[in-house]
Scaffold this motif. Sequence first.
Motif, PDB file in Angstrom:
ATOM      1  N   LYS A 566       0.661  -1.122   0.137  1.00  0.00           N
ATOM      2  CA  LYS A 566      -0.016  -0.212  -0.120  1.00  0.00           C
ATOM      3  C   LYS A 566       0.821   1.183   0.044  1.00  0.00           C
ATOM      4  N   SER A 567       2.169   1.418  -0.017  1.00  0.00           N
ATOM      5  CA  SER A 567       2.999   2.246   0.271  1.00  0.00           C
ATOM      6  C   SER A 567       3.883   2.607  -0.837  1.00  0.00           C
ATOM      7  N   GLY A 568       3.539   2.466  -2.250  1.00  0.00           N
ATOM      8  CA  GLY A 568       4.116   2.743  -3.228  1.00  0.00           C
ATOM      9  C   GLY A 568       4.477   4.272  -3.464  1.00  0.00           C
ATOM     10  N   ALA A 569       3.597   5.043  -3.100  1.00  0.00           N
ATOM     11  CA  ALA A 569       3.557   6.642  -3.342  1.00  0.00           C
ATOM     12  C   ALA A 569       4.507   6.969  -2.305  1.00  0.00           C
ATOM     13  N   ALA A 570       4.464   6.431  -1.087  1.00  0.00           N
ATOM     14  CA  ALA A 570       5.129   7.202   0.078  1.00  0.00           C
ATOM     15  C   ALA A 570       6.839   6.779  -0.226  1.00  0.00           C
ATOM     16  N   ILE A 571       7.048   5.334  -0.629  1.00  0.00           N
ATOM     17  CA  ILE A 571       8.411   5.051  -0.957  1.00  0.00           C
ATOM     18  C   ILE A 571       8.963   5.821  -2.053  1.00  0.00           C
ATOM     19  N   ALA A 572       8.152   6.101  -3.098  1.00  0.00           N
ATOM     20  CA  ALA A 572       8.586   6.639  -4.122  1.00  0.00           C
ATOM     21  C   ALA A 572       8.887   8.016  -3.993  1.00  0.00           C
ATOM     22  N   HIS A 573       8.188   8.656  -3.191  1.00  0.00           N
ATOM     23  CA  HIS A 573       8.214  10.067  -2.536  1.00  0.00           C
ATOM     24  C   HIS A 573       9.520  10.197  -1.703  1.00  0.00           C
ATOM     25  N   THR A 849       7.636   3.238  -7.118  1.00  0.00           N
ATOM     26  CA  THR A 849       6.818   3.395  -8.456  1.00  0.00           C
ATOM     27  C   THR A 849       6.670   2.006  -9.005  1.00  0.00           C
ATOM     28  N   GLY A 850       7.252   1.089  -8.793  1.00  0.00           N
ATOM     29  CA  GLY A 850       7.034  -0.327  -9.459  1.00  0.00           C
ATOM     30  C   GLY A 850       6.003  -0.819  -8.352  1.00  0.00           C
ATOM     31  N   ILE A 851       5.967  -0.627  -7.268  1.00  0.00           N
ATOM     32  CA  ILE A 851       4.789  -1.108  -6.304  1.00  0.00           C
ATOM     33  C   ILE A 851       3.428  -0.508  -6.708  1.00  0.00           C
ATOM     34  N   ALA A 852       3.635   0.903  -6.984  1.00  0.00           N
ATOM     35  CA  ALA A 852       2.486   1.663  -7.315  1.00  0.00           C
ATOM     36  C   ALA A 852       1.736   1.145  -8.533  1.00  0.00           C
ATOM     37  N   VAL A 853       2.629   0.803  -9.618  1.00  0.00           N
ATOM     38  CA  VAL A 853       2.079   0.174 -10.849  1.00  0.00           C
ATOM     39  C   VAL A 853       1.310  -1.342 -10.584  1.00  0.00           C
ATOM     40  N   ILE A 854       2.061  -2.039  -9.704  1.00  0.00           N
ATOM     41  CA  ILE A 854       1.307  -3.493  -9.499  1.00  0.00           C
ATOM     42  C   ILE A 854       0.109  -3.128  -8.568  1.00  0.00           C
TER      43      ILE A 854
END
Length: 864
Positions: A566-573, A849-854
């Motif tokens: 659930k943390s794609g955005a936070a990690i990418a940021h 970003t990869g997590i966000a895509v998935i």
Amino acid sequence: MNGVQYIQERLWAGNLGNAFVVLSFVGALLSFFAYYLSSKNLSFLKLARLAFNIHGFAVIGIIGTMFWMLLNHYFEYQYVYQHSNTSMDMKYILSCFWEGQEGSFLLWTFWNIALGTILKRQLKPGEWEIPVMTVFALVQVFLASMLLGVYVFDYKIGSNPFLLLRDHADFSNLPFLRKEGMVPATLDGKGLNPLLMNYWMTIHPPTLFLGFSSTLIPFAFAIGALWNKKYNEWQKIALPWTYFCILILGIGILMGGAWAYEALSFGGFWAWDPVENSSLVPWLIVVGAGHTMIINKNKGGSLFTTHFLAIGGFLLVLYSTFLTRSGVLGNASVHAFTDLGMTGQLVLYVLTFIFITVMLLINDKLFRVSYIMVSLLILFFGILYGYKRALLMLWLGGSGIVTFISYYKYFPKEKDEEDLYSREFWMFLGSLVFLLSGLIITYFTSIPVINKLFNTEFAPPKVAVYNSWMMPFAILIMILIGASQFLKYKKTDPKKFFKRISYSFLLSILFGLACSIPLYFLTKTEAKGIGTWDLVGFSALLVSGLFAVFANLDYYLMVLKGKVSKSGAAIAHIGFAMVLIGALISTSKKVTLAKNMADKKLEALGKDFDDKESVLLTQGDTVAMGPYLIVYKEKRREGIDIFYTVDYLKLDKNKKPEFEFTLVPIVKNNPRMGQSSAEPATKHYLSRDIYSHITFANMSIDTDTSSKKKNAFGEAKNYVGHVGDTIFASNALVIIDSLRSNLTKSQYEKNDSLLEVTAVLKCKTTDEKIFFAYPKFIIKKNVVIPQEDVVDELGLKLVFWKINPDDGTIEITMSEKLSNNKDFIVMKAFVFPYINVLWLGCLIMAFGTGIAVIERIRKFKLQS
């Protein structure tokens, strides 16, 4: 020409390749018309799909034929001759393929086919396949035309990769091509540009072009939405693809930075080069589009902005294609393509899709017809009467006005305004910041175009100008990505919000000041040219970057409870903030190690050499450089690579030199291309990189060590000077101490006797030893008879051969024994502190970003 063996040209390869080129263009054109007609009659859909598949088959056939030609050295073809040779390492064969314009267009075309084939399977025929694939097919028509290489009414359409060397204007007059249908068996190519002989160049271009291709997907959906008047539905399908584009294009850009750091010699990873900017700007716009799509998904707003950004991302890719391939950049970029005569075609490519976009925005038929008629009239007058630049600007300005009229008159509007303390408001603001920063970068990058359009002579901005303009935007973005995570959609309690972010803000202030204060005092004492306002900007960016890291880390741990999925955005940021922090620290605290302390000044090598930034290393000598002692040990050649071994030592507790590490910077020398390039060598530590590269070197490898050659003297060099001047030898300073004469001027004129003038030359070595030389200038019966003198201990031969009575100077030639001439190099060396923060940030951003895509794909499947 006698004795040269010839072989037949392998025409079958060119004929096969040309057949595939024609089939590719026809297939794309047929697919476009069939898809368009399918919107009115579904019976054409089967033909459209078949034609697109045929186009894809033909493109694969072109690629296969070109690789066969490259692997088997078919040098009778200009593309193979221009970009490869037999001595090249075959691991660079991929770089050869996409080094030229034709190969890179083909790579772009291939990725479009791959993505289009996946989309065809994903989309439903009656809803999105037809409009989306119509756009895809039209793009493929333009790309396929780039390989045609035919002339229509004196206009060149495309550049053919299967053109024979004898048919190319630049090579047709070569003497070895005079036998028709034959080429020398020993013919070799020019080879690959040395800059591209790097492993990054086998993976960076395909990744970057996949990113460029993926901008087509949100663009095609947005155009399809304007076509179908379905402004909301497309975004849930396009959202995962948009974040896929953000991921791949972002990785491609970061790979380019890594290549620049490892292979280029400007001393860094980003130089605001026009080609770099041309890939960065579409990424910024697509990032903005991705965030406005999320707003639309959660609240249903930002419709026009989402369409505008989704369309703008692809249009900017087209514009960057024009910039980098039309030759308009000239020498403004180190890796732009040269003009192959396709400028008009590239302009038409860009303008066509602008025209389609504006036309679809217009709902009123009369308004639409009027726009089409005016556009055709402008085109007609441009062809017939000229004034192309003025009419182009008129049309672009008019299209912009029509766009905004259409927005206000026809486009659906949001009923409710966003609340100030809502997530969608600040996400929308962030998207606008990305858009505005992209437009400013585009303006600066387009200065060569502006100069050409308006006959101006504006200088392209330097790195410092870009940095000063982009810093406020970077600070704003850091604040927004740190704070907006804690905002809710529609409305948030301001007190709770400010309390929630206050902890991260206080931490960032403390850590930021702790890092900035030492930088302030360092700058005051050591770093010249950095003003107080620069330091304020650095400090603000550092604090805001730390705030983005701490706030998103807090959100990840406390709100999302560490759930990675659930943390794609936070990690990418976090990763994005670390990239900016790493770039800030490593560049602002960059330390120049190399400073020339030798007696020989580097100015003698040219105006580009600076004693404050470079060091001269003579082979075998030990030179102090910062905290190190460095020794240039040797050089060796492997193929076109010349390796220069430099040892780094440090003094131990007993003040004795102790070996630390070795760096081997490389100079790639391709004499067939007439190009050389320096490849840096870097020592990586956890907290810093020590980075070095060669700026001057003798690239010949001398293997003759005979005593006869050692005792011979090299070429004599002439020096003009007064008494007291100094001549620099490789092992001594030669000072013109005084002049002695056997006669005065009046005695010589009265008696016309033998005149003998002796130059007393004082030779001083680096270890303070003194030697004297006494060359003589003799005039006997009006004949000048110079008498040389040799200093055997130093291997110097000095000849005093001329006196200039007008200015009181004398002229002396000096030659040295070849054994004196030790090899030397000029090298730059820097320390990049904490640059690993940047590289770690790159990995974290890509991972997030990869997590966000998935996650977006998972949610889309659940909704479907």
